[in-house]
Design a protein around this motif. Sequence first.
Motif, PDB file in Angstrom:
ATOM      1  N   ALA A   1      -3.692 -10.838 -27.906  1.00  0.00           N
ATOM      2  CA  ALA A   1      -2.541  -9.944 -28.068  1.00  0.00           C
ATOM      3  C   ALA A   1      -1.504 -10.175 -26.974  1.00  0.00           C
ATOM      4  N   LEU A   2      -1.967 -10.553 -25.792  1.00  0.00           N
ATOM      5  CA  LEU A   2      -1.050 -10.778 -24.678  1.00  0.00           C
ATOM      6  C   LEU A   2      -0.442 -12.174 -24.693  1.00  0.00           C
TER       7      LEU A   2
ATOM      8  N   ARG B   1     -13.737  -7.993 -27.971  1.00  0.00           N
ATOM      9  CA  ARG B   1     -12.689  -7.104 -27.462  1.00  0.00           C
ATOM     10  C   ARG B   1     -11.831  -7.811 -26.421  1.00  0.00           C
ATOM     11  N   GLN B   2     -12.503  -8.516 -25.494  1.00  0.00           N
ATOM     12  CA  GLN B   2     -11.751  -9.237 -24.469  1.00  0.00           C
ATOM     13  C   GLN B   2     -10.879 -10.327 -25.084  1.00  0.00           C
ATOM     14  N   GLU B   3     -11.436 -11.011 -26.084  1.00  0.00           N
ATOM     15  CA  GLU B   3     -10.680 -12.094 -26.715  1.00  0.00           C
ATOM     16  C   GLU B   3      -9.487 -11.552 -27.499  1.00  0.00           C
ATOM     17  N   SER B   4      -9.682 -10.426 -28.184  1.00  0.00           N
ATOM     18  CA  SER B   4      -8.560  -9.854 -28.945  1.00  0.00           C
ATOM     19  C   SER B   4      -7.460  -9.365 -28.009  1.00  0.00           C
ATOM     20  N   GLN B   5      -7.859  -8.803 -26.856  1.00  0.00           N
ATOM     21  CA  GLN B   5      -6.857  -8.368 -25.878  1.00  0.00           C
ATOM     22  C   GLN B   5      -6.099  -9.568 -25.310  1.00  0.00           C
ATOM     23  N   ARG B   6      -6.818 -10.653 -25.054  1.00  0.00           N
ATOM     24  CA  ARG B   6      -6.166 -11.852 -24.517  1.00  0.00           C
ATOM     25  C   ARG B   6      -5.191 -12.444 -25.528  1.00  0.00           C
TER      26      ARG B   6
END
Length: 202
Positions: A47-48, A40-45
């Motif tokens: 995406a940004l 989840r953290q990696e996908s959010q990173r």
Amino acid sequence: MNYSVVFDAADNFVPARFPFLIGFAVAILGACVIGAILLRQESQRRALTGDRPRVRVVGLLVALLVVVMASAIVVALTALSSPSQEETARAIESSPVVEGLIEHFHPMPSGGHDTERFDVAGVHFEYSHWNMSQGFNQDVTAGGPIREGLYVRIHYVSIDRPSFATGLSYGTIVRLEIRRESHTFESDEVERSGLAISLRTN
């Protein structure tokens, strides 16, 4: 002699694979939770920033996968090598046996931090309800039946390592039998004989 079986390890059998299965389940659950958080953290990173996955995150996920696979192998090997309840019962029948009066009985103190121990015909036994063991470990603070002068028959397994409390080698009790009081049977016989005589005279 008449005995009452008060403990038999075969009746209290807990397969050795159970702790490993529990550990395996915890490992899988932990790996899934940690993996989900990392993803989840990696996908959010990503995406940004639009960057590719970081090597560190991929390495952690691979490490989690290795832990789960290693746990599965350990569980499988343990399940194949651990004895069944029937094998445990047969081992108890072939184990050394000692019988006689309980001597040098040292009850577990109410405050704990010790072992309960005694001797039977020169064989030393120690146990505590705090010990994780499939052998007998019900000391007096947990309602145990052992008392000084009690006549018992014990199947046991010798433990080579010394006790932390006494430094002595000791036996682990895998079956404990206590001799029934003979006067109980004698009084029953006398009572039945008296009843028979009374019936004949009447």
